[in-house]
Design an enzyme around this catalytic site. Sequence first.
Site: not given
Ligand code: OXD
Ligand code: MN
Length: 588
Positions: A76, A204-205, A213, A233, A255-257, A260-261, A282, A372-374, A405, A499
């Site tokens: 982004r 980019y996504g 977003k 978010h 983002s990226a923290c 998803t996990n 997300d 940041n590969s997705r 983080r 976990g």
């Molecule tokens: C982000 C995403 O960047 O969810 O927050 O892709």
């Molecule tokens: Mn996000």
Amino acid sequence: MDRSTPPANANAHVRKWVEETARMTKPDRIYWCDGSEEERAALTQEAVAKGVLTPLNQEKLPGCYLHRSDPNDVARVEHLTFICTPTKRGAGPTNNWMDPKDAYAKLGALFDGSMRGRTLYVIPYAMGPIGSPLAKIGMEITDSIYVVLNMRIMTRMGAAALDMLGESDDFNRGVHSTLDLNPERRFICHFPQDNTIWSVGSGYGGNVLLGKKCLALRIGSYLARTEGWLAEHMTLLGVESPDGETTYVAAAFPSACGKTNFAMLVPPPQFEGWKVWTIGDDIAWMRVGADGRLWAINPEAGYFGVAPGTNHATNPNAMKTIARDTLYTNVAVTKDGDVWWEGKDGDVPEELTDWRGRPWQKGSAEKAAHPNSRFTAPMRNNPVLSPRVDDPNGVPISAIIFGGRRSSTVPLVLQAFNWVHGVYLGAMMGSETTAAATGKIGVTRRDPMAMLPFCGYDMGDYFAHWLDMQHHIGVPPRVFQVNWFRKSPDGRFLWPGFGENMRVLKWIVERTRGAAAARETPLGWVPTDGGLDLSGLDISRDDFLHSVAVDRDEWKTEIGSQEELFNQLAESMPPALRLQRELLLSQL
Ligand code: OXD
Ligand code: MN
């Protein structure tokens, strides 16, 4: 079937807007998407023929394809993202602002003829379950087949969305053209008052899958304030306890923290009978129900997740989810057409093709996959997808979690004293930056409620909206703050994360039921020594106590550093949050 003419269920407003956009962008062809399986197969084949997608090993990864983006277009671009409200004050000091007239003129010039020689795809989509009173309809026009195939995974796309729209004019108008991917001609502009998004110059996504977003958060947050709900978010999950009861939790992380996990968490073996169900990873849209509780839906239908670090230990459910029907972007590829990234299971392969398509050897100083590969994967693949994910009413939220983080200062978990105090904790959230956006990585910045890059209006007004929600939510969720990333003085993570976060989640769930033991600190309630279930976990008592400690000197510094945000938002910062800060300072 002829795809160049509007389908019977496209209403007059939609047709008119598509005609206008085509007059501006001048495509060679128009293609109306219907979201069918035949369409997916045909467009995938076309994308492969054009080199936009490369098939991966279809035995190992059925239905999976690789996309390599332009190396200058991998994240982004917050500095090129604009909120185009009639006044600068409307966008607030944390957003880039452009006058709507100027933005339409500037981007209009770039769109003029931008689709010559290309196909204009019309993508009708729903954010949220079809027919849900919480869902919204968007239309995206794009000249990118990659966008079409991603939107098909990320949203409920096609004929059903047009059916849901009916004769209404109430839909988001999104226009995207990749142009020549020149960063000098890249702009992501939002027009909240017009429910419109114009995005040029990127593939980019986060910049181009306009439902995510741009609509679900930036425009969504504006609509939410106007209409009295919350667009956040946040990951959404259900926590089932051994008694069979499921507690729903919404959690905001930058983002990226690890959202998803967290959404797909597998409890450790000691937690027999506990289970986590994913609603979303997300974004959460939340409204007050007739019962006074906050009800949430996930507006999306897929996961656009960060690949590096994903493996069978950190997120086994994600590994199952992305084993088929998945589009990979900027990962590395093995000799036999499998995907690879830093932090995947097993030994590092001797040789790979890196994310740029160049040969790569083990030991190389460069990363094989882009940080940041997705992956873009359908939520239906997720083995722990909640059975409530399509419920038009959503799920009732018992706890809201804010997490950043932070290598110091912020304890593993604490519970806010009340809603206003919780809003203060969320508003003051800080986090170290990641690869999800271009810019320096690892610097701490304030990221209020993980919404800094995504709030579509003035951040102080956004806090005021959160505070105001108190008067509408009869039964407010309990509010918590977590930090999985605190480190020891010698630089080790104090908490194992992944976990094991179930242990914190269990405490949170029990607190919402008034059950778990807690100790009061000036900052909020933290688990007592022995209050968190650590059975079978290899963690020293010192590390645990450090992880939940509230260090007064660290907090004095932290509160001092909040000054910057208070000054930045001086015009709109709600007095209630100033008061919270002063109260905390006096207690320290
Ligand atoms: C982000 C995403 O960047 O969810 O927050 O892709
Ligand atoms: Mn996000």
